[in-house]
Design an enzyme around this catalytic site. Structure first.
Site, PDB file in Angstrom:
ATOM      1  N   GLU A 192      36.111  83.876  31.407  1.00 40.74           N
ATOM      2  CA  GLU A 192      36.729  83.193  30.405  1.00 40.74           C
ATOM      3  C   GLU A 192      35.670  82.660  29.440  1.00 40.74           C
ATOM      4  O   GLU A 192      35.945  82.365  28.350  1.00 40.74           O
ATOM      5  CB  GLU A 192      37.744  82.062  31.198  1.00 40.74           C
ATOM      6  CG  GLU A 192      38.390  81.200  30.084  1.00 40.74           C
ATOM      7  CD  GLU A 192      39.435  80.252  30.770  1.00 40.74           C
ATOM      8  OE1 GLU A 192      39.452  79.044  30.298  1.00 40.74           O
ATOM      9  OE2 GLU A 192      39.988  80.642  31.912  1.00 40.74           O
ATOM     10  N   ASP A 193      34.638  81.955  30.182  1.00 39.42           N
ATOM     11  CA  ASP A 193      33.922  81.031  29.340  1.00 39.42           C
ATOM     12  C   ASP A 193      32.546  81.697  29.047  1.00 39.42           C
ATOM     13  O   ASP A 193      31.398  80.827  28.573  1.00 39.42           O
ATOM     14  CB  ASP A 193      33.698  79.841  30.177  1.00 39.42           C
ATOM     15  CG  ASP A 193      34.955  78.978  30.203  1.00 39.42           C
ATOM     16  OD1 ASP A 193      35.528  79.146  29.174  1.00 39.42           O
ATOM     17  OD2 ASP A 193      35.157  78.157  31.141  1.00 39.42           O
TER      18      ASP A 193
END
Length: 710
Positions: A115-116
């Protein structure tokens, strides 16, 4: 402010190991990559906690996952200023202390990488395998760029679907939310409130249903502190002012130890302090509290039979409070929980609550499905779990309630409707256990009826139900069930001989009046929309292009013209309840029994279904509108002149207030309900935007059942 007031989870953790200092975590994380084959100092505590539950665990995957997570998150920081890697480390520690197996911990370390960071799901699968990749994907949020306002509900839908295949997805999500809630103080107050609302409405009920009490209780206290700060502070002071409660409980515990030792029963007697929300609830229920009300006695034994032996000794040597006795060993809760519950009264009338369970029951009571390990290992040879005789999955890590939830979410494609239904379903207290005629058990909310039991047991096959036997006696489907009832549902396809009846084609609209669960309501509504002929038979096309007055159900608010060449000056027009059209919605009509024309929005799913059944539509249009009446609810933070500002905004938009109510403020939050008359239904979106624009107002919505037109 005391340390506990600033950190509401501290009271809940007093009975467990203390939380690791995140600064020390961050310092260890910044030391860089460790020497080859040496476990990084930053996850040494994770390894210790893991080995305490799994002495023979292979730590190599944790080493490998930490190295990837630390390098990919390097340079990222949390809002608190700590290195970002401290978050996946803290989440993994929470799971390790609950006894999660290695695959879960590996995925937990990596849960934010896709996600990051630049790490891809394919990379995770190549390096760690399909199971870890599935878990990481399951907790990865959907992008707001792609989904907009639907990102949060659709992310939860995605997680629930993934949890249906592997419950470890939700285990990671719950631990992730717990650590985020512990560190929520760095966020803006309005964001804290929003996150706490979702935690209370969705995550805490899921933790309860999965049996993870250790996470649930701390999440409850953290959300309680944010959403009800005044009540939380009163509870904190109440606990602080009753420090002698511990001594009172110690005295009771010592008396229990003496009795059990004299009887020859080997048992451990522990004191379980109530967490903040539990103390608040007991205080609201009992009024002034005694020392024994601030905790419960937990008795742990080796075998199931010893639980009943302890119960017998306590009931013999002390005065039992019979109304407090519950046997969750013979009849476990839907979330795997097992214990005997009882209470005994002392000479002074003080009541001490007691929990009796085995060590294994206690482990499952604290960690729920996390304590059950790898769900794939429960089936021989890694095969898919078999179906139990009652239709529930035999694998306890894939509970039946989740399967039913996934069924109704498939029938709710709209994000807002799914989000509302999910929160409504989870908000219901699942307090009653209903026994089935075949020996199985259903967990249902208080107030549930035979209709709810039918759809919980049979799904869409419940459409054929015609009645029920409750505790052996014939009962209507609208009968409200009580805890411990035995229900035998009668269906037309196999039980019709038990009741005299007319031909049965499916549920009737009045079933919706008795349905309390979203699963039942959604299934009934879908059937009624797909089978309008089930209650209304086709009629000849009306004649004559004349406007006719609407026979208004609740929410109807205008005139509709029939514009076909062959229409009748006696036809009655009704607005469909499934899509509740209002001007200027594009609409179409369908003739039904008795010369009635039902009007639907053109995009209503029922329109497509009726066309597929060769039902001939009747052209309709909105006639001269006489205005509409609508009921709006405004949720806001309390402040001076709020009521005046809202009424000014309503007047500016040209709406007239028919009636208004303002509920008493609760924790600085106020709920206003306005019934309004609009000259034109097209003004409604503009009016709602104007009300939302008032400072302090954080939501404006229509009531579920709009007021009748005037």
């Amino acid at each position: 402010m005391s340390a506990e007031a600033a950190n509401p989870g501290a009271h809940s953790r007093r009975r467990g190991r203390p939380r690791l200092d995140l600064r020390r975590l961050g310092h260890a994380a910044l030391l860089g990559t460790p020497a080859r084959h040496r476990l990084p100092d930053a996850i040494g505590h994770v390894a210790d906690a893991h080995r305490a539950h799994h002495p023979d665990a292979d730590l190599a995957p944790l080493h490998q996952a930490y190295v990837l997570a630390e390098s990919s998150h390097r340079g990222q920081f949390r809002k608190s200023g700590e290195p970002y890697i401290t978050h996946p480390l803290a989440v993994t520690l929470i799971l390790a202390e609950l006894g999660a197996e290695t695959t879960t911990l590996t995925a937990s370390l990596l849960h934010d990488t896709v996600e990051d960071t630049e790490v891809t799901l394919d990379q995770v699968q190549r390096e760690f395998g399909a199971e870890v990749a599935y878990l990481v994907d399951g907790v990865t949020k959907l992008e707001k760029v792609d989904y907009g306002a639907a990102a949060e509900p659709e992310t939860f839908r995605k997680m629930l679907v993934a949890t249906g295949n592997d419950v470890r997805v939700m285990s990671i999500k719950l631990a992730d939310r717990l650590h985020n809630m512990r560190t929520l103080g760095v966020m803006r107050p309005e964001k804290q409130v929003r996150i706490a609302h979702v935690t209370r409405d969705v995550l805490i009920p899921l933790a309860e249903r999965l049996g993870v009490q250790a996470l649930k209780t701390e999440l409850e206290d953290l959300a309680f502190a944010i959403l009800h700060p005044a009540e939380y502070e009163r509870t904190r002071v109440l606990i602080a002012d009753n420090t002698a409660a511990g001594a009172v409980l110690d005295e009771v515990a010592e008396r229990f130890r003496t009795v059990l030792k004299d009887s020859g029963i080997t048992a451990e007697v522990h004191i379980r302090p109530r967490h903040f929300l539990s103390v608040h609830r007991v205080s609201a229920k009992r009024g002034e509290l005694r020392g024994t009300d601030f905790g419960r006695l937990l008795i742990l034994v080796a075998e199931d039979a010893d639980c009943y032996g302890v119960l017998g000794e306590l009931h013999t040597c002390f005065t039992p409070v019979i109304s407090e006795f519950k046997d969750f060993i013979a009849a476990p809760k839907f979330n795997l929980y097992q214990s005997l519950h009882t209470a005994v009264a002392g000479p002074d009338g003080a009541v001490a609550e007691v929990l009796i369970r085995t060590h294994q029951m206690h482990r499952v009571a604290e960690a729920g499905v996390i304590a059950l390990g790898n769900p794939y290992s429960t089936a021989e040879g890694g095969a898919e779990p078999a179906e139990a005789a009652d239709g529930e999955r035999a694998d306890p890590t894939r509970p039946g309630w989740l399967s039913r939830l996934l069924v109704w979410q498939e029938a709710t494609p709209d994000s807002d409707a799914f989000w509302s239904s999910l929160r409504a379903d989870l908000a219901q207290d699942r307090e009653i256990a209903v026994f089935r005629a075949d020996g199985g058990m259903l967990g249902l909310p208080a107030g549930a009826t035979c209709v709810d039991a039918a759809y919980a047991q049979y799904g869409e096959r419940a459409h054929a139900c015609i009645g029920a036997r409750v505790n052996g006696r014939l009962a209507a489907l609208g009968t409200v069930l009580k805890d411990g009832d035995t229900v035998h549902l009668l269906r037309a396809d196999d039980d019709a001989r038990e009741l005299s009846r007319e031909a049965v084609s499916g549920p009737s609209p009045d079933w919706l009046d008795h349905a309390r669960t979203p699963a039942a309501r959604i299934a009934i509504t879908a059937w009624l929309a797909a089978h309008p002929e089930g209650t209304d038979l086709p009629a000849a096309a009306p004649r004559g292009p004349v406007p006719v007055a609407v026979d208004r159900p609740a929410g109807a608010n205008a005139l509709v013209d029939l514009v076909g060449e062959d229409t009748d000056s006696g036809a009655v027009v009704r607005l469909a309840g499934c899509c509740t059209p209002v001007p200027p919605d594009a609409v179409t009509g369908f003739p039904v029994r008795g010369g009635v024309v039902t009007v639907h929005r053109q995009e209503c799913p029922a329109v497509g279904r009726m066309r597929s059944l060769d039902r001939k539509p009747v052209p309709v249009r909105w006639g001269d509108a006489t205005g509409c009446r609508v009921t709006l609810v405004a949720e806001s933070f309390g402040r001076p002149r709020l009521l005046a500002d809202l009424t000014d905004a309503i007047a500016t938009e040209g709406a007239a207030i028919v009636s208004a109510t303002v509920e008493p403020p609760s924790e600085q939050r106020v709920r206003h309900t306005y019934t309004l008359h609009l000259p034109d239904a097209a003004q409604l979106p503009s009016l709602m935007r104007a009300m939302r624009g008032i400072p302090g107002v954080y939501d404006v919505s229509r009531t579920q059942h709009p007021a009748a037109a005037g």
